[in-house]
Design an enzyme around this catalytic site. Structure first.
Site, PDB file in Angstrom:
ATOM      1  N   GLU A 296       0.821  -1.212   0.000  1.00  0.00           N
ATOM      2  CA  GLU A 296       0.000   0.000   0.000  1.00  0.00           C
ATOM      3  C   GLU A 296       0.853   1.261   0.000  1.00  0.00           C
ATOM      4  O   GLU A 296       1.225   1.759   1.070  1.00  0.00           O
ATOM      5  CB  GLU A 296      -0.917   0.010   1.232  1.00  0.00           C
ATOM      6  CG  GLU A 296      -2.016  -1.012   1.187  1.00  0.00           C
ATOM      7  CD  GLU A 296      -2.963  -0.925   2.376  1.00  0.00           C
ATOM      8  OE1 GLU A 296      -2.713  -0.145   3.315  1.00  0.00           O
ATOM      9  OE2 GLU A 296      -3.975  -1.660   2.356  1.00  0.00           O
TER      10      GLU A 296
ATOM     11  N   GLU B  89      -6.279  -7.310  -0.732  1.00  0.00           N
ATOM     12  CA  GLU B  89      -6.538  -7.199   0.711  1.00  0.00           C
ATOM     13  C   GLU B  89      -7.860  -6.473   0.937  1.00  0.00           C
ATOM     14  O   GLU B  89      -8.106  -5.431   0.343  1.00  0.00           O
ATOM     15  CB  GLU B  89      -5.403  -6.424   1.395  1.00  0.00           C
ATOM     16  CG  GLU B  89      -5.525  -6.397   2.909  1.00  0.00           C
ATOM     17  CD  GLU B  89      -4.473  -5.519   3.580  1.00  0.00           C
ATOM     18  OE1 GLU B  89      -3.267  -5.800   3.444  1.00  0.00           O
ATOM     19  OE2 GLU B  89      -4.883  -4.538   4.240  1.00  0.00           O
TER      20      GLU B  89
HETATM   21  C1  IDC Z   1      -2.522  -3.850  10.435  1.00  0.00           C
HETATM   22  C2  IDC Z   1      -2.677  -5.009  11.397  1.00  0.00           C
HETATM   23  C3  IDC Z   1      -2.229  -4.590  12.760  1.00  0.00           C
HETATM   24  C4  IDC Z   1      -0.810  -4.064  12.687  1.00  0.00           C
HETATM   25  C5  IDC Z   1      -0.712  -2.953  11.662  1.00  0.00           C
HETATM   26  C6  IDC Z   1       0.695  -2.446  11.477  1.00  0.00           C
HETATM   27  O1  IDC Z   1      -4.019  -5.460  11.388  1.00  0.00           O
HETATM   28  O2  IDC Z   1      -2.313  -5.671  13.663  1.00  0.00           O
HETATM   29  O3  IDC Z   1      -0.402  -3.585  13.954  1.00  0.00           O
HETATM   30  O4  IDC Z   1      -1.187  -3.402  10.428  1.00  0.00           O
HETATM   31  O5  IDC Z   1       0.700  -1.138  11.098  1.00  0.00           O
HETATM   32  C7  IDC Z   1      -3.896  -2.177   5.843  1.00  0.00           C
HETATM   33  C8  IDC Z   1      -2.574  -2.826   5.812  1.00  0.00           C
HETATM   34  C9  IDC Z   1      -2.413  -3.843   6.899  1.00  0.00           C
HETATM   35  C10 IDC Z   1      -3.081  -3.379   8.172  1.00  0.00           C
HETATM   36  C11 IDC Z   1      -4.578  -3.261   7.925  1.00  0.00           C
HETATM   37  C12 IDC Z   1      -5.377  -2.849   9.145  1.00  0.00           C
HETATM   38  O6  IDC Z   1      -2.242  -3.369   4.558  1.00  0.00           O
HETATM   39  O7  IDC Z   1      -1.060  -4.083   7.099  1.00  0.00           O
HETATM   40  O8  IDC Z   1      -2.848  -4.329   9.162  1.00  0.00           O
HETATM   41  N1  IDC Z   1      -4.803  -2.331   6.830  1.00  0.00           N
HETATM   42  O9  IDC Z   1      -4.976  -1.597   9.592  1.00  0.00           O
HETATM   43  N2  IDC Z   1      -4.390  -1.356   4.957  1.00  0.00           N
HETATM   44  C13 IDC Z   1      -5.598  -0.926   5.375  1.00  0.00           C
HETATM   45  C14 IDC Z   1      -5.873  -1.547   6.576  1.00  0.00           C
END
Ligand code: IDC
Length: 345
Positions: A185, A273
């Site tokens: 992302e 995702e």
């Molecule tokens: C989140 C995980 C969380 C972790 C975080 C790190 O759920 O446990 O602490 O990342 O920064 C994304 C991302 C994905 C995120 C997820 C939810 O690709 O890595 O995971 N998210 O925030 N994009 C939108 C949402």
């Protein structure tokens, strides 16, 4: 004599009937148990056996017979945090009990123990190798995800990305089930032109070895601006797709129209995702909006991969935080998001 033979006949019929009843009970019982248990997919019937190497034709993902195909996947959480879910039984449960045909191996680049932030590269790559092996043995598709996030602009770790993907492409060029996701992302000030510069270098590196497998390219604003990418897609390479991510409690109709715009322009879109929580990964889940998204994706034949297989105490996790199992998950082990996803599949 006649009466006697009639009596015998009656007795024999009775015995036969009892035998038949016993036999049918005997044969019916095990079949019923089998159908209640996971239906084990035959080796000749795996998603990979059925579809072979995937390709992109116009804006669609197609199988080796030229038919449109939908990948329905689950993403691991970061393998740096949750390596234990990369195991063959977990993947098999997803395949046989849930109907999942694709697993995404999310390898963070900059977060805790990330590939470019002090994590053991050897261990992370060994987890990727294991994940690819388990998926291959089960005939599932597998996405190798260079999970950029806090690095914002993927150009930041471009050098490491080039050598990582060269190594992967060399190793996996003969695998028909591998997809490369080159940046999760992009965010912050990262523009589409920055991503294009990055993508061209990485795609060239991959294509030196692997001429065919699908490459997924991230888009600006946390992989939401597929409409921007559609204005100026990457030229000169086959089998590229562009990623769109959404979280159903935060992203609604206006985001669907971005996807619509992109596909109208002929852009091949892949949802590598999504979650049904808020975009933070936590907060309320929105099943109603999630159902609208899935209906939309199915209509447009867009593949989707759900975030994430872990028991982290967040509403986007597919397992309850109390679930300590790393395989053989039962319905009672699933979070509300997990239950929704399994049922939806
Ligand atoms: C989140 C995980 C969380 C972790 C975080 C790190 O759920 O446990 O602490 O990342 O920064 C994304 C991302 C994905 C995120 C997820 C939810 O690709 O890595 O995971 N998210 O925030 N994009 C939108 C949402």
């Amino acid at each position: 004599m006649k009466t006697l033979s009639n009596i015998y006949l009656k007795q024999y019929t009775k015995k036969f009937f009892c035998l038949f009843l016993a036999l049918s009970l005997f044969t019916v019982t095990p079949t019923e148990t089998v159908s209640a248990a996971p239906k084990k997919i035959q080796k000749s019937q795996t998603p990979l056996k059925k579809n072979g190497r995937l390709k992109v034709k116009k804006s669609s993902l197609i199988n080796s017979k030229g038919k449109k195909v939908l990948l329905k996947g689950v993403s691991t959480h970061g393998i740096n945090w949750f390596p234990e879910y990369v195991n063959p039984d977990a993947f098999q449960t997803l395949r046989d009990n849930w109907g999942v045909n694709c697993v995404r191996l999310a390898m963070y680049t900059e977060e805790y123990n990330g590939y470019c932030s002090g994590g053991s590269r050897r261990e992370l790559k060994s987890l990727i190798d294991k994940g690819v092996k388990y998926a291959t043995d089960l005939g599932m598709y597998v996405i190798i995800d260079w999970h950029t996030l806090s690095d914002g602009n993927p150009n930041k770790n471009k050098k490491q990305a080039v050598s990582f993907f060269k190594e992967m492409a060399k190793k996996y060029r003969k695998h028909k089930n591998v997809l490369y996701e080159i940046c999760n992302e992009p965010n912050g000030n990262t523009q589409w032109k920055d991503i294009k510069t990055y993508a061209k270098t990485i795609i060239k590196a991959i294509r030196t070895y692997d001429k065919k497998n699908i490459i997924l390219v991230g888009t600006p604003t946390w992989s939401q601006d597929v409409d921007t990418a559609a204005e100026s897609p990457i030229k000169g390479y086959k089998n590229l797709m562009y990623t769109f991510h959404f979280y159903a409690a935060s992203h609604k109709a206006s985001y669907r129209s971005k996807v619509e715009k992109a596909i109208e322009k002929g852009l091949p879109v892949f949802v590598s995702e999504f979650g049904i929580s808020e975009s933070s990964g936590n907060g309320k889940i929105n099943k109603k909006e999630a159902n609208k998204w899935i209906k939309f994706l199915k209509e447009k034949k867009i593949s989707y991969v759900c975030w994430n297989l872990s028991n982290k105490n967040e509403s986007c996790s597919l397992l309850k935080s109390a679930c300590k199992k790393t395989k053989g998950f039962k319905s009672s082990d699933l979070s509300a998001a997990g239950k929704w996803f399994k049922k939806m599949l």
